[in-house]
Every structure is written in structure tokens, then in C-alpha cells.
Design an enzyme around this catalytic site. Structure first.
Site, PDB file in Angstrom:
ATOM      1  N   TYR A   1       0.857  -1.180   0.000  1.00  0.00           N
ATOM      2  CA  TYR A   1       0.000   0.000   0.000  1.00  0.00           C
ATOM      3  C   TYR A   1       0.893   1.229   0.000  1.00  0.00           C
ATOM      4  CZ  TYR A   1      -3.313   3.551   1.511  1.00  0.00           C
ATOM      5  OH  TYR A   1      -4.070   4.693   1.586  1.00  0.00           O
TER       6      TYR A   1
ATOM      7  N   HIS B   1      -4.215   5.300  -2.940  1.00  0.00           N
ATOM      8  CA  HIS B   1      -5.409   6.140  -3.011  1.00  0.00           C
ATOM      9  C   HIS B   1      -4.973   7.534  -3.422  1.00  0.00           C
ATOM     10  CE1 HIS B   1      -7.075   3.098  -0.208  1.00  0.00           C
ATOM     11  NE2 HIS B   1      -8.184   3.365  -0.861  1.00  0.00           N
TER      12      HIS B   1
END
Length: 160
Positions: free
Chosen positions: A107, A151
Site C-alpha cells: 500500500y 489512493h
């Protein structure tokens, strides 16, 4: 400017997930700058705060920086230095994939390059350096890693 070696699709929303993306450079750079990488630790965490404040429309809390400083993993989170100055940084972590038992992903928590140094391939080099490290360890430490995720805040116009 989207700070990744891959370009988002036109319908890009707030989340992007990729499975071992190709290492192509889709964006044109103005001329690559030679950068060196350096560890993020308690001694230089304030530099990371300044880069993040300059690059992102959100503010990260103190615990985010405290946890990063404790990790001291220069292969997954690092600065990009040009002429001795920190001009960008990437911070990543390994996390489980909730819908895939025993599998994990990388991530990308933050990826930022100071505005004056964008379009010189620095973001791409930061991402590539992390991916190269993961690829080199894919049979051992990262054998369960199946995807890479990041993101993007929809309000972050510089990342579009």
C-alpha cells in the site's frame, strides 16, 4: 501531475489497484534528474512533514510520522535527494488483502515530489525503487504480495 509511472484511466476514482504493473513511463518528463535515496527516520521526519504539507491537500497526524520513524525500513519508505536536498518521498507498507486469506499487498501511503521538481522522473524512480526491492525479495519476504495499491484524494488536483 500524477506522481506514478502509470497513467490513470479517464474514469479514475479515489482508489487504484494494480497487479504488478508494467514498468512503462507513460508521461513525458522534462529531463530526468539524478536522485539518491535516503532513509526516513526520527532525525529527518520533519523533512517528510514539510514535503507532505507541500504536496497533499490533507494533513497527516502525528502517529503517522511516529510509526514511520520507528520502522526505519529504507527499502519501503524513503526520500529522493537531488543535490543534497530532499525533493520527494514515498512511504509504503505491507498489509493483508481482506478478501484473500494469506495474501498481501503493498500500500503506497504517500508519494510526493515538490512542485518545482515534478516531471523529472523522480516519482517514477521512487516507485521503481520500491518495486525493484519487492521483486528482488518476491520468493522470500514478499512471496505473498499480489498487488500494489494507492489512493488519490479526489481534491488533489496536482495528482490528476
Amino acid at each position: 501531475t500524477f506522481l506514478s509511472p502509470f497513467s490513470p484511466p479517464p474514469s479514475f476514482q479515489a482508489t487504484a489497484t494494480a497487479t504488478r504493473p508494467p514498468r512503462h513511463q507513460y508521461r513525458t518528463t522534462m529531463g530526468a534528474l539524478a536522485v539518491e535515496f535516503g532513509m526516513i527516520n526520527a532525525d529527518n521526519i520533519e523533512q517528510l512533514k514539510k514535503i507532505n504539507q507541500s504536496c497533499f491537500p490533507v494533513t497527516y497526524n502525528t502517529s503517522f510520522y511516529t510509526e514511520l520513524a520507528k520502522k526505519n525500513d529504507e527499502n519501503l519508505s524513503k526520500f529522493a535527494y537531488w543535490n543534497g536536498f530532499a525533493v520527494g518521498a514515498i512511504c509504503t507498507r505491507v498489509e493483508p488483502i481482506p478478501e484473500s486469506s494469506g495474501r498481501s499487498r503493498i500500500y503506497i501511503m504517500t508519494l510526493g515530489v515538490l512542485a518545482a521538481y515534478r516531471n523529472h522522473g523522480i516519482g517514477s524512480k521512487l516507485v521503481s525503487s520500491v518495486l525493484d526491492y519487492i521483486d528482488a525479495q518476491k520468493d522470500t519476504q514478499f512471496s505473498t504480495v499480489d498487488e500494489i495499491m494507492l489512493h488519490v484524494q479526489t481534491s488533489n488536483m496536482d495528482a490528476q
